[in-house]
Design a protein around this motif. Structure first.
Motif, PDB file in Angstrom:
ATOM      1  N   LEU A  14       0.831  -1.208   0.000  1.00 32.45           N
ATOM      2  CA  LEU A  14       0.000   0.000   0.000  1.00 32.45           C
ATOM      3  C   LEU A  14       0.864   1.255   0.000  1.00 32.45           C
ATOM      4  O   LEU A  14       0.625   2.192  -0.750  1.00 32.45           O
ATOM      5  N   TYR A  15       1.887   1.258   0.856  1.00 30.12           N
ATOM      6  CA  TYR A  15       2.748   2.434   0.990  1.00 30.12           C
ATOM      7  C   TYR A  15       3.530   2.690  -0.299  1.00 30.12           C
ATOM      8  O   TYR A  15       3.568   3.812  -0.799  1.00 30.12           O
ATOM      9  N   VAL A  16       4.148   1.643  -0.846  1.00 32.84           N
ATOM     10  CA  VAL A  16       4.963   1.806  -2.061  1.00 32.84           C
ATOM     11  C   VAL A  16       4.083   2.174  -3.255  1.00 32.84           C
ATOM     12  O   VAL A  16       4.389   3.114  -3.991  1.00 32.84           O
ATOM     13  N   ASP A  17       2.985   1.436  -3.444  1.00 31.22           N
ATOM     14  CA  ASP A  17       2.074   1.779  -4.534  1.00 31.22           C
ATOM     15  C   ASP A  17       1.490   3.169  -4.330  1.00 31.22           C
ATOM     16  O   ASP A  17       1.313   3.924  -5.288  1.00 31.22           O
ATOM     17  N   GLY A  18       1.194   3.512  -3.074  1.00 29.72           N
ATOM     18  CA  GLY A  18       0.696   4.846  -2.768  1.00 29.72           C
ATOM     19  C   GLY A  18       1.689   5.927  -3.151  1.00 29.72           C
ATOM     20  O   GLY A  18       1.307   6.976  -3.676  1.00 29.72           O
ATOM     21  N   ALA A  19       2.975   5.685  -2.915  1.00 30.53           N
ATOM     22  CA  ALA A  19       4.012   6.658  -3.279  1.00 30.53           C
ATOM     23  C   ALA A  19       4.039   6.873  -4.787  1.00 30.53           C
ATOM     24  O   ALA A  19       4.122   8.017  -5.269  1.00 30.53           O
ATOM     25  N   TYR A  20       3.971   5.781  -5.547  1.00 31.43           N
ATOM     26  CA  TYR A  20       4.017   5.912  -7.011  1.00 31.43           C
ATOM     27  C   TYR A  20       2.736   6.514  -7.578  1.00 31.43           C
ATOM     28  O   TYR A  20       2.797   7.344  -8.493  1.00 31.43           O
ATOM     29  N   PHE A  21       1.587   6.130  -7.046  1.00 33.00           N
ATOM     30  CA  PHE A  21       0.340   6.724  -7.531  1.00 33.00           C
ATOM     31  C   PHE A  21       0.199   8.172  -7.072  1.00 33.00           C
ATOM     32  O   PHE A  21      -0.448   8.974  -7.744  1.00 33.00           O
ATOM     33  N   ALA A  22       0.800   8.509  -5.942  1.00 31.75           N
ATOM     34  CA  ALA A  22       0.823   9.907  -5.502  1.00 31.75           C
ATOM     35  C   ALA A  22       1.635  10.741  -6.496  1.00 31.75           C
ATOM     36  O   ALA A  22       1.218  11.834  -6.885  1.00 31.75           O
ATOM     37  N   ALA A  23       2.776  10.214  -6.898  1.00 36.98           N
ATOM     38  CA  ALA A  23       3.597  10.916  -7.893  1.00 36.98           C
ATOM     39  C   ALA A  23       2.832  11.046  -9.208  1.00 36.98           C
ATOM     40  O   ALA A  23       2.851  12.111  -9.851  1.00 36.98           O
ATOM     41  N   HIS A  69      -2.134  13.516  -2.828  1.00 36.41           N
ATOM     42  CA  HIS A  69      -3.071  13.014  -1.820  1.00 36.41           C
ATOM     43  C   HIS A  69      -4.219  12.253  -2.476  1.00 36.41           C
ATOM     44  O   HIS A  69      -4.633  11.195  -1.997  1.00 36.41           O
ATOM     45  N   ILE A  70      -4.713  12.778  -3.582  1.00 31.34           N
ATOM     46  CA  ILE A  70      -5.818  12.133  -4.289  1.00 31.34           C
ATOM     47  C   ILE A  70      -5.360  10.813  -4.909  1.00 31.34           C
ATOM     48  O   ILE A  70      -6.023   9.782  -4.768  1.00 31.34           O
ATOM     49  N   GLY A  71      -4.213  10.833  -5.586  1.00 26.09           N
ATOM     50  CA  GLY A  71      -3.698   9.612  -6.213  1.00 26.09           C
ATOM     51  C   GLY A  71      -3.444   8.507  -5.202  1.00 26.09           C
ATOM     52  O   GLY A  71      -3.793   7.344  -5.425  1.00 26.09           O
ATOM     53  N   GLY A  72      -2.840   8.843  -4.068  1.00 24.21           N
ATOM     54  CA  GLY A  72      -2.580   7.850  -3.030  1.00 24.21           C
ATOM     55  C   GLY A  72      -3.860   7.294  -2.448  1.00 24.21           C
ATOM     56  O   GLY A  72      -4.000   6.079  -2.279  1.00 24.21           O
ATOM     57  N   PHE A  73      -4.809   8.154  -2.148  1.00 24.66           N
ATOM     58  CA  PHE A  73      -6.069   7.712  -1.542  1.00 24.66           C
ATOM     59  C   PHE A  73      -6.818   6.759  -2.468  1.00 24.66           C
ATOM     60  O   PHE A  73      -7.328   5.722  -2.031  1.00 24.66           O
TER      61      PHE A  73
END
Length: 177
Positions: A66-75, A155-159
């Protein structure tokens, strides 16, 4: 170490030899750099509160994913908002937003009813996503006058990736338990 959306652009990005960290790694390294004590403290509080409960459901591998994918989708979310941005995006807020998204889906009460052929679960996910986007836009508008640079797209991408991965990660953990 921050993520610079302009570096992802194929035509106008600065050469990679000008940077210490390759562009593909900066979504992760950006989560290690913060804009001050308050920034890192707020991120740690959110991660401790939502992360602990979410990890109990999805497991340690799931929370890491979740954290790693969240970082990439946040970017990715930040890049979508402004691909020509040269200001580095820093902080773990986008990655932690993925954990918050999973937490909201796993622990929030589902009060949404089906709308025609759309199931209540899908309506609930869409409602959570729209509410988070609305909150982020309000924060962004409030921060404009104060000179704050908040990575709303991150924030939107990660969520959203947290919402999308919560149930598959939970099912994956219990299938491999």
């Amino acid at each position: 170490m921050g993520f610079i959306p302009l570096r992802v652009a194929a035509t106008s990005s600065p050469p990679d030899h000008l940077f210490w960290v390759p562009a593909w790694l900066t979504p992760l390294t950006a989560t290690l750099v913060h804009g001050g004590i308050g920034h890192i403290a707020f991120n740690l509080v959110m991660l401790a509160y939502c992360g602990q409960a979410t990890e109990k459901v999805v497991g340690s591998v799931g929370i890491t994913m979740l954290y790693v994918d969240g970082a990439y989708f946040a970017a990715f979310g930040q890049w979508v908002m402004d691909p020509s941005l040269v200001q580095p995006m820093i902080g773990a807020s986008g990655a932690i937003s993925a954990v918050v998204g999973a937490y909201a889906l796993l622990f929030g009460r589902r009060r949404a009813a089906a709308i025609g052929p759309v199931s209540g679960d899908v309506v609930h996910i869409v409602w959570l996503a729209l509410a988070w986007v609305g909150i982020q836009l309000l924060i962004g508008f409030a921060g404009i006058g104060m000179g704050g640079n908040i990575a709303i797209g991150a924030h939107i991408g990660g969520f959203i990736v947290g919402l999308l991965l919560a149930r598959p990660l939970m099912l994956w953990r219990y299938r491999h338990a």
